[in-house]
Design an enzyme around this catalytic site. Structure first.
Site, short mmCIF file in Angstrom:
data_model
loop_
_atom_site.label_atom_id
_atom_site.label_comp_id
_atom_site.label_asym_id
_atom_site.label_seq_id
_atom_site.Cartn_x
_atom_site.Cartn_y
_atom_site.Cartn_z
N GLU A 17 -46.76 -76.16 45.71
CA GLU A 17 -47.70 -77.27 45.60
C GLU A 17 -46.98 -78.61 45.42
O GLU A 17 -47.39 -79.63 45.99
CB GLU A 17 -48.65 -77.04 44.42
CG GLU A 17 -49.52 -75.79 44.55
CD GLU A 17 -48.90 -74.58 43.88
OE1 GLU A 17 -49.66 -73.81 43.27
OE2 GLU A 17 -47.66 -74.40 43.96
N ALA A 21 -26.07 -36.66 56.81
CA ALA A 21 -24.61 -36.67 56.81
C ALA A 21 -24.11 -35.28 57.15
O ALA A 21 -24.82 -34.28 57.02
CB ALA A 21 -24.07 -37.10 55.44
N TRP A 70 -21.28 -43.75 61.68
CA TRP A 70 -22.55 -44.38 61.37
C TRP A 70 -23.63 -43.51 62.01
O TRP A 70 -23.53 -43.18 63.20
CB TRP A 70 -22.62 -45.80 61.93
CG TRP A 70 -21.71 -46.78 61.30
CD1 TRP A 70 -20.51 -47.23 61.78
CD2 TRP A 70 -21.92 -47.47 60.07
NE1 TRP A 70 -19.97 -48.15 60.93
CE2 TRP A 70 -20.82 -48.32 59.87
CE3 TRP A 70 -22.94 -47.45 59.11
CZ2 TRP A 70 -20.72 -49.13 58.75
CZ3 TRP A 70 -22.83 -48.26 58.02
CH2 TRP A 70 -21.73 -49.09 57.84
N THR A 104 -22.69 -41.30 45.88
CA THR A 104 -22.59 -42.18 47.03
C THR A 104 -21.42 -43.14 46.87
O THR A 104 -20.69 -43.42 47.83
CB THR A 104 -23.91 -42.96 47.21
OG1 THR A 104 -24.97 -42.05 47.48
CG2 THR A 104 -23.81 -43.96 48.36
N ASP A 135 -18.82 -42.68 49.80
CA ASP A 135 -18.90 -43.72 50.83
C ASP A 135 -18.24 -45.03 50.44
O ASP A 135 -17.94 -45.86 51.31
CB ASP A 135 -20.36 -43.99 51.19
CG ASP A 135 -21.05 -42.78 51.81
OD1 ASP A 135 -20.34 -41.87 52.28
OD2 ASP A 135 -22.30 -42.75 51.80
N LEU A 175 -22.77 -52.58 49.05
CA LEU A 175 -24.19 -52.77 48.73
C LEU A 175 -24.54 -54.22 48.40
O LEU A 175 -25.41 -54.49 47.59
CB LEU A 175 -24.62 -51.84 47.58
CG LEU A 175 -24.65 -50.35 47.89
CD1 LEU A 175 -25.24 -49.57 46.72
CD2 LEU A 175 -25.42 -50.04 49.16
#
Length: 386
Positions: free
Chosen positions: A53, A168, A176, A202, A206, A210
């Site tokens: 506003e 996986a 990928w 993870t 991996d 992130l």
């Protein structure tokens, strides 16, 4: 007459803040005269900056004594605020500007303040109408609405699978599964999230970052407005959360590096002598209650994230943690990217779920399915209660 097209324009403006307003809601505002001619526009860009506003009033030349909005109609996607936070009350600014009418998309979902802004406007003699395009306005802020009403963030669970439903190889190899277009889409999911949650397995398998990398979001394919936000998006990094009941996160993990903050969540059963090395690596370590299995209580985690003003949370983890979030009824939305590949029967499943009979299956509702590059993105909602 209420002009739906002007509220639709306000919604478009609000969408420009999709990646940057957290923990505040995304809000857009349009000021128009009686003929529908737009006098000013604005949208909330970032927490701490002027609300939509105020931006619109400034655009109309209605601040600091200006009369550019006097007698005009204001279309705003969310009820104007009536309280002072980092900025002053928008309802007061609208009264001071001398607007004649305010059309709102939805009422403030905070039960402690909802309706107060509308009352303040009415008490000042301003005509108030709405809600207008309420469903579309609510869709701007599903996480903010849930946090304000239930004290919990909205949880999305993202996974990438092959055509035969595998995530996986048995060895854990997964790069990928999907293509670059799907990975860009995931970057945009992260960017709109206040927190990204993963599991220690993870991290160990991996070693992901992130974080949000604006140059990988393919914003130029969306709109010029989105592409122009790349710098701001890069600065508003989500909180990275590792669920680690025994503090096994490696101190050299990529997720502990960079500018994005990292929270390692553990239990009182963990060897807290490992805490210091993680804190020295830049992480915050938080001890939460454990569930019956000795793991981090996920509901306690979500309540903590809501306390930290997280609106939308993205779960990016393996089958075990994702399955636990889903089975416990903590997932609002599933986003599954399906690649045109077959990984075979020994590869890992999408979720680990203790289901053995058809009578125990978990229902979901598919709400959207579309091509993303060479892959497919499936969006589904859940109605699981535990």
């Amino acid at each position: 007459m209420i002009r739906r097209e002007l509220m639709a324009r306000a919604i478009q403006l609000a969408e420009r803040g999709l990646y940057t307003t957290m923990p505040n809601p995304r809000v857009g505002c349009v000021i128009a005269d009686d003929s529908g001619r737009i006098l000013g526009e604005g949208w909330h860009r970032r927490a701490g900056l002027p609300h939509a506003e105020i931006e619109a009033l400034e655009d109309a030349g209605a601040l600091n004594g200006g009369d550019g909005a006097r007698g005009a109609t204001v279309y705003v996607t969310l009820e104007p605020c009536s309280h002072t936070g980092r900025t002053g009350p928008c309802a007061d600014a609208l009264v001071e500007a001398g607007v004649a009418r305010v059309v709102y998309g939805m009422q403030d979902p905070n039960p402690a303040v909802g309706g107060a802004g509308l009352r303040k406007l009415r008490d000042a003699g301003i005509e108030v109408e709405g809600p207008l395009l309420e469903e579309e306005c609510r869709a701007l802020n599903p996480g903010f609405i849930k946090r304000m009403t239930l004290g919990l963030p909205l949880v999305r669970c993202k996974s990438a699978i092959s055509l035969d439903g595998r995530t996986a190889m048995a060895s854990g190899e997964s790069k990928w599964v999907t293509g670059p277009a799907a990975r860009a889409d995931v970057q945009r999911l992260r960017a709109r999230s206040c927190a990204v949650v993963t599991g220690v397995e993870t991290v160990r398998f991996d070693n992901p970052n992130l974080n949000v990398r604006a140059d990988e979001m393919a914003l130029e394919l969306l709109s010029a407005e989105s592409a122009a936000q790349a710098v701001a998006i890069q600065e508003v990094q989500p909180l990275r959360v590792i669920v680690d009941s025994r503090l096994r996160t490696p101190a050299r993990a990529f997720i502990l590096q960079g500018d994005a903050p990292t929270l390692v969540v553990t239990t009182e059963q963990a060897d807290l002598s490992r805490r210091q090395r993680l804190e020295q690596a830049g992480a915050e370590v938080l001890v939460l209650p454990s569930d019956n299995g000795g793991r981090v209580d996920l509901l306690a985690l979500l309540k903590e994230l809501a306390r930290r003003q997280c609106n939308e949370v993205l779960v990016e983890s393996g089958a075990t943690l994702s399955g636990e979030f889903l089975y416990r009824g903590h997932v609002d939305e599933l986003i599954v990217y399906m690649a045109p590949k077959l990984l075979g029967s020994t590869a890992r499943p999408l979720f680990e779920l203790p289901i053995e009979r058809m009578g125990s299956v978990l229902p979901i509702t598919i709400t959207d399915m579309r091509a993303v590059g060479h892959d497919w993105r499936i969006t589904a909602t859940t109605d699981i209660e535990r």
